[in-house]
Design a protein around this motif. Structure first.
Motif, PDB file in Angstrom:
ATOM      1  N   HIS A   8      -5.655  35.230 -43.308  1.00 29.24           N
ATOM      2  CA  HIS A   8      -6.813  36.564 -42.254  1.00 29.24           C
ATOM      3  C   HIS A   8      -5.882  37.046 -41.328  1.00 29.24           C
ATOM      4  O   HIS A   8      -6.410  37.909 -40.008  1.00 29.24           O
ATOM      5  N   GLY A   9      -4.434  37.439 -41.236  1.00 25.42           N
ATOM      6  CA  GLY A   9      -3.891  37.740 -39.573  1.00 25.42           C
ATOM      7  C   GLY A   9      -3.862  37.153 -38.739  1.00 25.42           C
ATOM      8  O   GLY A   9      -2.688  37.581 -38.367  1.00 25.42           O
ATOM      9  N   LEU A  10      -3.802  36.212 -39.106  1.00 27.72           N
ATOM     10  CA  LEU A  10      -3.143  34.658 -38.122  1.00 27.72           C
ATOM     11  C   LEU A  10      -2.200  33.605 -38.569  1.00 27.72           C
ATOM     12  O   LEU A  10      -2.440  33.579 -39.987  1.00 27.72           O
ATOM     13  N   ALA A  11      -1.507  33.767 -37.519  1.00 25.17           N
ATOM     14  CA  ALA A  11      -0.386  32.383 -38.506  1.00 25.17           C
ATOM     15  C   ALA A  11      -0.638  30.639 -37.791  1.00 25.17           C
ATOM     16  O   ALA A  11      -1.090  31.073 -36.694  1.00 25.17           O
ATOM     17  N   LEU A  12      -1.291  30.506 -38.712  1.00 24.81           N
ATOM     18  CA  LEU A  12      -1.629  29.061 -38.661  1.00 24.81           C
ATOM     19  C   LEU A  12      -0.677  27.477 -38.665  1.00 24.81           C
ATOM     20  O   LEU A  12       0.128  27.380 -40.235  1.00 24.81           O
ATOM     21  N   GLN A  13      -0.305  26.796 -38.184  1.00 26.89           N
ATOM     22  CA  GLN A  13       0.415  25.643 -38.054  1.00 26.89           C
ATOM     23  C   GLN A  13      -0.010  24.893 -39.743  1.00 26.89           C
ATOM     24  O   GLN A  13      -1.288  24.186 -39.099  1.00 26.89           O
ATOM     25  N   VAL A  14       0.346  24.309 -39.989  1.00 22.92           N
ATOM     26  CA  VAL A  14       0.001  23.374 -41.232  1.00 22.92           C
ATOM     27  C   VAL A  14       0.598  22.073 -41.084  1.00 22.92           C
ATOM     28  O   VAL A  14       1.970  22.100 -41.396  1.00 22.92           O
ATOM     29  N   THR A  15      -0.330  20.727 -41.513  1.00 21.34           N
ATOM     30  CA  THR A  15       0.541  19.427 -41.412  1.00 21.34           C
ATOM     31  C   THR A  15      -0.105  19.031 -42.850  1.00 21.34           C
ATOM     32  O   THR A  15      -1.104  19.191 -43.768  1.00 21.34           O
ATOM     33  N   PRO A  16       0.044  18.155 -43.457  1.00 26.50           N
ATOM     34  CA  PRO A  16      -0.119  17.597 -44.941  1.00 26.50           C
ATOM     35  C   PRO A  16      -1.546  16.760 -44.186  1.00 26.50           C
ATOM     36  O   PRO A  16      -2.021  16.133 -45.249  1.00 26.50           O
ATOM     37  N   VAL A  79      -5.165  19.202 -34.968  1.00 28.99           N
ATOM     38  CA  VAL A  79      -3.995  20.617 -36.158  1.00 28.99           C
ATOM     39  C   VAL A  79      -4.809  21.556 -35.491  1.00 28.99           C
ATOM     40  O   VAL A  79      -4.015  22.575 -35.046  1.00 28.99           O
ATOM     41  N   ALA A  80      -5.860  21.522 -35.880  1.00 28.18           N
ATOM     42  CA  ALA A  80      -7.160  23.116 -35.799  1.00 28.18           C
ATOM     43  C   ALA A  80      -7.009  22.999 -33.910  1.00 28.18           C
ATOM     44  O   ALA A  80      -6.694  24.214 -33.500  1.00 28.18           O
ATOM     45  N   ARG A  81      -7.174  21.714 -32.883  1.00 22.28           N
ATOM     46  CA  ARG A  81      -6.829  22.218 -31.929  1.00 22.28           C
ATOM     47  C   ARG A  81      -5.855  22.623 -31.717  1.00 22.28           C
ATOM     48  O   ARG A  81      -5.505  23.566 -30.340  1.00 22.28           O
ATOM     49  N   ARG A  82      -4.613  22.514 -31.763  1.00 27.64           N
ATOM     50  CA  ARG A  82      -3.059  22.841 -31.559  1.00 27.64           C
ATOM     51  C   ARG A  82      -3.562  24.246 -32.029  1.00 27.64           C
ATOM     52  O   ARG A  82      -3.101  24.983 -31.096  1.00 27.64           O
ATOM     53  N   ASN A  83      -3.903  24.990 -33.327  1.00 31.01           N
ATOM     54  CA  ASN A  83      -3.910  26.161 -33.338  1.00 31.01           C
ATOM     55  C   ASN A  83      -4.731  27.020 -32.521  1.00 31.01           C
ATOM     56  O   ASN A  83      -4.379  27.975 -32.234  1.00 31.01           O
ATOM     57  N   GLU A  85      -5.362  26.667 -29.632  1.00 27.16           N
ATOM     58  CA  GLU A  85      -4.370  26.807 -28.372  1.00 27.16           C
ATOM     59  C   GLU A  85      -3.674  27.203 -28.302  1.00 27.16           C
ATOM     60  O   GLU A  85      -3.419  28.615 -26.917  1.00 27.16           O
ATOM     61  N   ARG A  86      -2.556  27.735 -29.174  1.00 27.69           N
ATOM     62  CA  ARG A  86      -1.603  28.763 -29.355  1.00 27.69           C
ATOM     63  C   ARG A  86      -2.197  29.810 -29.207  1.00 27.69           C
ATOM     64  O   ARG A  86      -1.951  30.689 -28.979  1.00 27.69           O
ATOM     65  N   LEU A  87      -3.403  30.226 -29.919  1.00 25.68           N
ATOM     66  CA  LEU A  87      -3.717  31.427 -30.649  1.00 25.68           C
ATOM     67  C   LEU A  87      -4.542  32.232 -29.287  1.00 25.68           C
ATOM     68  O   LEU A  87      -4.988  33.100 -29.365  1.00 25.68           O
ATOM     69  N   GLY A  88      -5.109  31.078 -28.232  1.00 25.77           N
ATOM     70  CA  GLY A  88      -5.687  31.159 -27.468  1.00 25.77           C
ATOM     71  C   GLY A  88      -7.078  31.578 -27.384  1.00 25.77           C
ATOM     72  O   GLY A  88      -7.805  32.412 -26.850  1.00 25.77           O
ATOM     73  N   LEU A  89      -7.512  31.370 -29.156  1.00 24.24           N
ATOM     74  CA  LEU A  89      -8.303  30.995 -29.203  1.00 24.24           C
ATOM     75  C   LEU A  89      -9.793  30.630 -28.698  1.00 24.24           C
ATOM     76  O   LEU A  89      -9.293  28.841 -29.314  1.00 24.24           O
ATOM     77  N   PRO A  90     -10.752  30.944 -28.137  1.00 24.08           N
ATOM     78  CA  PRO A  90     -12.051  29.661 -27.957  1.00 24.08           C
ATOM     79  C   PRO A  90     -12.944  28.731 -28.520  1.00 24.08           C
ATOM     80  O   PRO A  90     -13.851  29.464 -30.063  1.00 24.08           O
ATOM     81  N   VAL A  91     -12.969  28.270 -29.792  1.00 24.75           N
ATOM     82  CA  VAL A  91     -13.494  27.582 -30.907  1.00 24.75           C
ATOM     83  C   VAL A  91     -14.331  26.043 -29.806  1.00 24.75           C
ATOM     84  O   VAL A  91     -13.318  25.154 -29.002  1.00 24.75           O
TER      85      VAL A  91
END
Length: 206
Positions: A8-16, A79-83, A85-91
């Protein structure tokens, strides 16, 4: 392995530790956006957030939302928290087995991409790089959706919607579960390939 996936237009980091975000799930985000005006300040809950894909896509498109995202896996939440923080989106990220840690909380919209593959499904062999618990849900693949449907009304504002992704052969069964849980106006949306991919219903207005 640490990879990256566009969603959806975001670059997300993923792990196993998380599912790789899939284009099918963008159908869920698009439906949620249709229900949320651009200036909405609603409280929104993302169940089983994984990489944070759905929560972060909503946060980017509707910056006024108050979003809580939960997962039973601490590794997935990391993983979600890192994404976020990196994107600067508050959740607000929270460890919870579905609604387990959310006593007394209500939301205008609840979204989720829960496990919906049946235990022993032959397609699982091709998904060995992803966490099995995020994929499978009992003999018919609906165990987690049953739990979510049963608990949703207690966590929805009057008129609030629950939207869930599911397998393309499960739409009728999921709508039945939503109705049996006391939710109204159950309906289904198709993905870009025309397959019934998400179903939703709402708590009846007061």
């Amino acid at each position: 392995l640490l990879g990256e996936k566009e969603f959806h237009g975001l670059a997300l980091q993923v792990t196993p530790d998380v599912l790789v975000p899939r284009p099918d799930t963008e159908t869920l985000v698009d439906w949620a956006l249709d229900l949320l005006p651009a200036d909405s300040t609603a409280a929104v809950l993302d169940l089983g957030t994984g990489s944070g894909a759905v929560a972060l896509a909503l946060a980017r498109r509707r910056p006024g939302l108050r979003i809580t995202a939960v997962d039973a896996s601490e590794a997935a939440l990391a993983v979600a928290r890192r994404n976020g923080e990196r994107l600067g989106l508050p959740v607000r990220w929270l460890a919870s087995d579905w609604f387990g840690a959310l006593a007394g909380e209500r939301y205008g919209l609840i979204v989720g991409n829960p496990p919906y593959i049946a235990d022993g499904d032959p397609h699982l062999a091709a998904l060995s790089h992803e966490p099995l618990r995020a994929l499978t849900s009992g003999a018919d693949g609906l165990s987690d959706i049953r739990r979510i449907a049963a608990g949703a009304q207690a966590h929805l504002d009057p008129g609030g919607w629950l939207l869930l992704e599911h397998g393309h052969e499960q739409a009728e069964a999921v709508r039945g579960l939503l109705g049996a849980a006391g939710l109204a106006d159950a309906c289904t949306r198709a993905d870009l390939a025309g397959r019934p991919r998400c179903s939703g219903a709402r708590r009846p207005p007061a």
